[in-house]
Design an enzyme around this catalytic site. Sequence first.
Site: not given
Ligand code: GNR
Ligand code: NI
Length: 171
Positions: A46, A51, A92-93, A134-135, A138
């Site tokens: 995601g 980001q 998270c990236l 999670h997104e 953000h």
């Molecule tokens: O790549 C991602 N893997 C992930 C794994 C578990 C819970 C959330 C994520 S999101 C993350 C990519 C990211 O940072 N999205 O904002």
């Molecule tokens: Ni993230």
Amino acid sequence: MTLLTVLHYPDPRLHKVAKPVAKVDERVRKLVADMAETMYNAPGVGLAATQVDIHERIIVIDVSEDQNQLMVFINPELVWASTEKKSWREGCLSVPEFYDEVERPDQIQVKALDIHGKPFELKADGLLSVCLQHEMDHLLGKVFVEYLSFLKRNRISLKMKKRAKELVGQR
Ligand code: GNR
Ligand code: NI
């Protein structure tokens, strides 16, 4: 298409609150294409516009095994969340190489616009539910490490700052 630069925690720009997209037009579709390319390249499941330093409510997600089922959420809104919670090991990236457990509602319902500006609703569980939450965090300027203890978050901040310094030294 263009690969976008992903901001790294603790960059203050990760805490900006994204604004709704006024019109889903070619500009937005180009942004979505660049975000998808950036997500697949990382690779990640995601990516939120925040980001990549774009403060508009845009999310791309692909939780499919073969990474060939792109989902796009423009102006996403939470419609419903289950009272039942589930813990998931998140990454998270924007916080590379750190993973930790976060507890969130198990199932959610979300409404959003697609790339044609058409509204849709979707019920999600499992990784899709976790990823969507999670997104959407953000877009509100929230990074998953903010759910962790002060101690853990501080340790992550220090390590990330140290790593950023090392990267500058290598140039
Ligand atoms: O790549 C991602 N893997 C992930 C794994 C578990 C819970 C959330 C994520 S999101 C993350 C990519 C990211 O940072 N999205 O904002
Ligand atoms: Ni993230």
